[in-house]
Design a protein around this motif. Sequence first.
Motif, PDB file in Angstrom:
ATOM      1  N   ALA A   1       0.810  -1.218   0.000  1.00  0.00           N
ATOM      2  CA  ALA A   1       0.000   0.000   0.000  1.00  0.00           C
ATOM      3  C   ALA A   1       0.850   1.278   0.000  1.00  0.00           C
ATOM      4  CB  ALA A   1      -0.923   0.002   1.215  1.00  0.00           C
ATOM      5  N   TYR A   2       2.096   1.193   0.507  1.00  0.00           N
ATOM      6  CA  TYR A   2       2.935   2.378   0.621  1.00  0.00           C
ATOM      7  C   TYR A   2       4.323   2.088   0.055  1.00  0.00           C
ATOM      8  CZ  TYR A   2      -0.757   2.853   3.993  1.00  0.00           C
ATOM      9  OH  TYR A   2      -1.977   2.857   4.579  1.00  0.00           O
ATOM     10  N   PRO A   3       4.987   3.093  -0.512  1.00  0.00           N
ATOM     11  CA  PRO A   3       6.359   2.894  -0.989  1.00  0.00           C
ATOM     12  C   PRO A   3       7.283   2.490   0.158  1.00  0.00           C
ATOM     13  CG  PRO A   3       5.459   4.973  -1.794  1.00  0.00           C
ATOM     14  CD  PRO A   3       4.489   4.439  -0.778  1.00  0.00           C
ATOM     15  N   ILE A   4       8.413   1.870  -0.185  1.00  0.00           N
ATOM     16  CA  ILE A   4       9.353   1.426   0.844  1.00  0.00           C
ATOM     17  C   ILE A   4       9.904   2.602   1.637  1.00  0.00           C
ATOM     18  CG2 ILE A   4      11.596   0.336   1.243  1.00  0.00           C
ATOM     19  CD1 ILE A   4      10.942  -1.601  -1.019  1.00  0.00           C
ATOM     20  N   PHE A   5      10.287   3.663   0.967  1.00  0.00           N
ATOM     21  CA  PHE A   5      10.854   4.825   1.661  1.00  0.00           C
ATOM     22  C   PHE A   5       9.751   5.851   1.874  1.00  0.00           C
ATOM     23  CE2 PHE A   5      13.693   8.634   1.905  1.00  0.00           C
ATOM     24  CZ  PHE A   5      14.372   8.244   3.042  1.00  0.00           C
TER      25      PHE A   5
END
Length: 160
Positions: free
Chosen positions: A21-25
């Motif tokens: 759901a969210y980017p790694i960084f």
Amino acid sequence: MTPQILDRTVPGSQIGNPTGAYPIFDATGSTIAPRRWNTAGSPLIYPSEHFSTALLEKLVHGSGRLQPNQHFIQLTFPKGLSYEVFSPPALPGWDEMPATVSKAFGERWYGERRSAILIVPIGVARLYRNILVNPAHPDSRAIEASLLQPVFWDRWLFAA
């Protein structure tokens, strides 16, 4: 603590699911599931100094279960970036559970925007450190991330 300026580049590692759901960084996950140094109102990114400690953090926060589709990025904290190093003796109770003392400290650091990164001990392996990123600090945009690389979980990590 007084903010300082990095006199060299510093590496870091972050692990996550690139199709999640969210980017790694990204700090969004820390608003949904706050950790030791933040509350939902103070979103932070929690990279580690080394790939091995980033892997350890994933195992701890995943309760020892393999998380699917994990990838890592190498981070470069550039020379000239503002930073602070947390000193455990300066904050008694930082490592207690519940983490009210460390959360209050992290929330204050986030809100004051004194530095782009805060170097803190990892609770489960205190010799090693996480490099907390304050995404609200303007200098945090200078942090560079590598291309994604897959994480290979060795079966020996889970052998009885």
